[in-house]
Design a protein around this motif. Structure first.
Motif, short mmCIF file in Angstrom:
data_model
loop_
_atom_site.label_atom_id
_atom_site.label_comp_id
_atom_site.label_asym_id
_atom_site.label_seq_id
_atom_site.Cartn_x
_atom_site.Cartn_y
_atom_site.Cartn_z
N UNK A 263 -6.75 5.36 -9.20
CA UNK A 263 -7.87 4.76 -9.92
C UNK A 263 -9.20 5.37 -9.56
N UNK A 264 -9.21 6.19 -8.53
CA UNK A 264 -10.47 6.83 -8.13
C UNK A 264 -10.62 8.21 -8.76
N UNK A 265 -9.54 9.00 -8.76
CA UNK A 265 -9.69 10.38 -9.22
C UNK A 265 -8.73 10.74 -10.36
N UNK A 266 -7.82 9.83 -10.71
CA UNK A 266 -6.92 10.09 -11.84
C UNK A 266 -5.69 10.91 -11.51
N UNK A 267 -5.52 11.27 -10.26
CA UNK A 267 -4.34 12.04 -9.85
C UNK A 267 -3.06 11.26 -10.16
N UNK A 268 -2.06 11.96 -10.73
CA UNK A 268 -0.79 11.29 -11.04
C UNK A 268 -0.04 10.98 -9.75
N UNK A 269 0.35 9.72 -9.57
CA UNK A 269 0.99 9.31 -8.32
C UNK A 269 2.50 9.18 -8.46
N UNK A 270 2.98 8.83 -9.66
CA UNK A 270 4.44 8.82 -9.85
C UNK A 270 4.77 9.20 -11.29
N UNK A 271 6.06 9.21 -11.55
CA UNK A 271 6.49 9.56 -12.90
C UNK A 271 6.85 11.03 -13.02
N UNK A 272 6.81 11.72 -11.84
CA UNK A 272 7.12 13.15 -11.88
C UNK A 272 8.59 13.44 -11.62
N UNK A 273 9.35 12.37 -11.30
CA UNK A 273 10.76 12.57 -10.95
C UNK A 273 11.51 13.23 -12.12
N UNK A 274 12.47 14.08 -11.78
CA UNK A 274 13.28 14.74 -12.80
C UNK A 274 14.17 13.68 -13.46
N UNK B 245 -7.91 8.79 -0.90
CA UNK B 245 -8.19 7.36 -0.76
C UNK B 245 -6.89 6.56 -0.82
N UNK B 246 -6.98 5.29 -0.43
CA UNK B 246 -5.78 4.47 -0.37
C UNK B 246 -5.35 4.06 -1.77
N UNK B 247 -4.04 4.16 -2.00
CA UNK B 247 -3.53 3.79 -3.32
C UNK B 247 -2.55 2.64 -3.18
N UNK B 248 -2.28 1.96 -4.31
CA UNK B 248 -1.38 0.82 -4.30
C UNK B 248 -0.05 1.23 -4.94
N UNK B 249 0.99 0.53 -4.53
CA UNK B 249 2.35 0.85 -4.98
C UNK B 249 2.46 0.91 -6.50
N UNK B 250 1.81 -0.04 -7.19
CA UNK B 250 2.06 -0.14 -8.63
C UNK B 250 1.22 0.84 -9.45
N UNK C 151 0.87 -1.16 0.00
CA UNK C 151 0.00 0.00 0.00
C UNK C 151 0.90 1.20 0.00
N UNK C 152 0.66 2.08 -0.95
CA UNK C 152 1.58 3.20 -1.09
C UNK C 152 1.29 4.30 -0.07
N UNK C 153 0.04 4.57 0.14
CA UNK C 153 -0.32 5.68 1.03
C UNK C 153 -1.60 6.28 0.52
N UNK C 154 -1.82 7.54 0.80
CA UNK C 154 -3.07 8.16 0.40
C UNK C 154 -2.86 9.03 -0.82
N UNK C 155 -3.88 9.05 -1.68
CA UNK C 155 -3.82 9.87 -2.88
C UNK C 155 -3.91 11.35 -2.49
N UNK C 156 -2.98 12.18 -2.97
CA UNK C 156 -3.05 13.60 -2.64
C UNK C 156 -4.29 14.26 -3.26
N UNK C 157 -4.85 13.62 -4.28
CA UNK C 157 -6.01 14.19 -4.95
C UNK C 157 -7.31 13.94 -4.21
N UNK C 158 -7.54 12.68 -3.78
CA UNK C 158 -8.85 12.36 -3.21
C UNK C 158 -8.76 11.76 -1.81
#
Ligand SMILES: [Zn+2]
Ligand SMILES: [Zn+2]
Length: 306
Positions: free
Chosen positions: A294-305, A284-289, A275-282
């Motif tokens: 999946x609930x609100x579409x907020x980007x969870x990773x891939x933002x790294x420089x 709710x609980x998000x999964x590592x992968x 379990x990754x933690x909570x979505x900053x957007x909504x």
């Protein structure tokens, strides 16, 4: 079967309410006063004088429900007692010596499966390390508050205790669902406790019961004023909360997290629950992968420089 770790099912609201409680001014003073007045010997004495201790020889048909639950949730076996009391109830107390008590009223009301779900919920409190604060909350909110000195207890602190206690139930309903392989029995228990009658609970339409809970939850989240009123209602009675708990645990059992925990428990596939933690957007609980929530579409990773 593998042991399920509480960090994988701990309810986010439980964590949040606990943090809020610990940050209330005066909390540490109450904690200190409580630890000074609190005596495990007193609880032990009460248990041994008023209750029947359940063991592999005394009421073994009840005792045998306990060890498999402790194994699944990875806890040491607590002491187990029967309280002769017609009111259906179960509770867990203590600190270094922990005991679970079920009342005779509970055993009368429930079949074996339902009783197992209740004991699993109580074991969840042990796994989530709720027990000392729960024992303290009972003192703070109950008759024992005089012992701690009434002036220590502000209304804000009492409310925060009460709120956390309610939120902590959500984590343990999840623990029960993990032990029971689904939400059904856990939700049945809520309807049973709310109605107090096995015959009536059988006739309650569970889908409609949940629908009503959904309405109630929306109402509760509506505006600050409504919330306030609901808090006061909750303070004097806990039953309206039962239907919301049934709803919460049913929703959670539909999540990827629950499925992944079940796979882990039964050793299907080698992946650990993540379990990754909570979505900053909504929130709710998000999964590592997940790359996106999946609930609100907020980007969870891939933002790294890069
Ligand atoms: Zn509980
Ligand atoms: Zn989200």
């Amino acid at each position: 079967m593998r042991v399920v770790n509480p960090k994988d099912y701990y309810h986010p609201q439980d964590r949040k309410a606990l943090r809020e409680l610990q940050q209330i001014p005066g909390f540490s003073a109450v904690l200190k006063a409580f630890m000074k007045a609190f005596s495990e010997n007193m609880i032990q004495g009460m248990n041994m004088s008023n209750k029947v201790r359940i063991t592999d020889r005394q009421l073994p048909e009840l005792y045998r429900l306990l060890p498999p639950l402790c194994e699944t949730l990875g806890i040491a076996e607590p002491e187990f007692y029967l309280e002769l009391n017609p009111v259906a109830n179960a509770y867990t107390m203590g600190d270094s010596i922990i005991s679970i008590t079920v009342t005779s009223g509970l055993i009368e009301l429930m079949d074996e499966k339902q009783l197992t779900a209740v004991i699993a919920h109580e074991c969840g409190h042990i796994a989530c390390r709720h027990v000392l604060y729960h024992t303290m909350a009972d003192v703070v909110l109950g008759a024992g508050s005089a012992v701690l000195g009434g002036n220590l207890l502000t209304a804000g602190l009492q409310l925060a205790f009460f709120h956390w206690q309610r939120c902590s139930e959500l984590s343990c309903d999840r623990a029960a669902a993990i032990c029971m392989d689904g939400y059904e029995t856990v939700a049945e228990v809520m309807a049973l406790l709310a109605s107090g009658s096995a015959e009536l609970a059988k006739r309650i339409d569970m889908d409609l019961y949940m629908e009503q809970a959904e309405e109630y939850r929306d109402f509760m989240n509506d505006s600050g004023w409504n919330k306030m009123l609901q808090y006061y209602a909750l303070m004097s009675q806990s039953h309206p909360f039962l239907s919301v708990r049934a709803l919460e645990v049913r929703e959670w059992c539909g999540s990827d997290l629950f499925k992944s925990i079940m796979d882990y428990k039964y050793e299907r596939g080698s992946r650990l629950v993540t379990r990754k933690g909570l979505c900053p957007g909504c929130g709710r609980e998000t999964m590592e992968e997940w790359e996106f929530c999946r609930y609100c579409g907020h980007r969870l990773r891939g933002k790294e420089q890069s």
